[in-house]
Design a protein around this motif. Structure first.
Motif, PDB file in Angstrom:
ATOM      1  N   ILE A  44       0.868  -1.276  -0.007  1.00 39.96           N
ATOM      2  CA  ILE A  44       0.011   0.216   0.066  1.00 39.96           C
ATOM      3  C   ILE A  44       0.888   1.336   0.060  1.00 39.96           C
ATOM      4  CG2 ILE A  44      -1.756   1.329   1.330  1.00 39.96           C
ATOM      5  CD1 ILE A  44      -1.381  -2.384   1.683  1.00 39.96           C
ATOM      6  N   LEU A  45       0.984   1.898  -0.906  1.00 42.14           N
ATOM      7  CA  LEU A  45       1.708   3.225  -1.102  1.00 42.14           C
ATOM      8  C   LEU A  45       1.074   4.476  -0.739  1.00 42.14           C
ATOM      9  CD1 LEU A  45       3.191   2.510  -4.854  1.00 42.14           C
ATOM     10  CD2 LEU A  45       3.845   1.795  -2.670  1.00 42.14           C
ATOM     11  N   ASP A  46       2.068   5.327  -0.083  1.00 39.28           N
ATOM     12  CA  ASP A  46       1.685   6.692   0.247  1.00 39.28           C
ATOM     13  C   ASP A  46       1.524   7.482  -1.201  1.00 39.28           C
ATOM     14  OD1 ASP A  46       1.858   9.617   0.608  1.00 39.28           O
ATOM     15  OD2 ASP A  46       2.748   9.246   2.532  1.00 39.28           O
ATOM     16  N   ARG A  47       0.376   7.560  -1.706  1.00 37.29           N
ATOM     17  CA  ARG A  47       0.374   8.349  -3.014  1.00 37.29           C
ATOM     18  C   ARG A  47       1.016   9.477  -3.222  1.00 37.29           C
ATOM     19  NH1 ARG A  47      -2.329   7.331  -7.959  1.00 37.29           N
ATOM     20  NH2 ARG A  47      -1.243   8.782  -9.397  1.00 37.29           N
ATOM     21  N   GLN A  48       1.037  10.507  -2.092  1.00 33.92           N
ATOM     22  CA  GLN A  48       1.725  11.890  -2.232  1.00 33.92           C
ATOM     23  C   GLN A  48       3.305  11.518  -2.252  1.00 33.92           C
ATOM     24  OE1 GLN A  48       0.736  14.863   0.319  1.00 33.92           O
ATOM     25  NE2 GLN A  48       2.576  16.171  -0.165  1.00 33.92           N
ATOM     26  N   ALA A  49       3.735  10.430  -1.796  1.00 35.08           N
ATOM     27  CA  ALA A  49       5.304  10.338  -1.384  1.00 35.08           C
ATOM     28  C   ALA A  49       5.747   9.464  -2.733  1.00 35.08           C
ATOM     29  CB  ALA A  49       5.587   9.318  -0.372  1.00 35.08           C
ATOM     30  N   PHE A  50       4.678   8.723  -3.434  1.00 34.59           N
ATOM     31  CA  PHE A  50       5.065   8.162  -4.667  1.00 34.59           C
ATOM     32  C   PHE A  50       5.110   8.985  -5.545  1.00 34.59           C
ATOM     33  CE2 PHE A  50       3.142   5.886  -8.394  1.00 34.59           C
ATOM     34  CZ  PHE A  50       4.268   5.220  -8.515  1.00 34.59           C
ATOM     35  N   ASP A  51       4.248  10.002  -5.877  1.00 31.14           N
ATOM     36  CA  ASP A  51       4.265  10.910  -6.725  1.00 31.14           C
ATOM     37  C   ASP A  51       5.263  11.971  -6.848  1.00 31.14           C
ATOM     38  OD1 ASP A  51       1.748   9.653  -7.705  1.00 31.14           O
ATOM     39  OD2 ASP A  51       0.543  11.629  -7.212  1.00 31.14           O
TER      40      ASP A  51
END
Length: 66
Positions: A44-51
């Motif tokens: 499960i990814l932290d979308r903001q950190a991934f982006d």
């Protein structure tokens, strides 16, 4: 995101919020079953950190070809 993607591509580890070793599936009738493994199957990814990490990777790549 599937384990194969996280392991095969440069996914920033700080973008991984937690790992999933299993899942519960529900039918329309409300019945459910669970599949569980010993090792992580997905993340499960932290979308903001991934982006932000992907944008940084893109900037680095762009600078390397200029």
């Amino acid at each position: 995101m599937g384990r194969e993607c996280v392991e095969g591509f440069p996914i920033a580890r700080q973008a991984v919020a937690r790992e999933a070793k299993g899942a519960r599936f529900f039918s329309p009738s409300g019945a459910s079953f669970t599949l569980q493994k010993d090792a992580a199957q997905a993340y499960i990814l932290d979308r903001q950190a991934f982006d932000e990490a992907m944008a940084g990777n893109a900037r680095s790549w762009e600078q390397s070809i200029s």
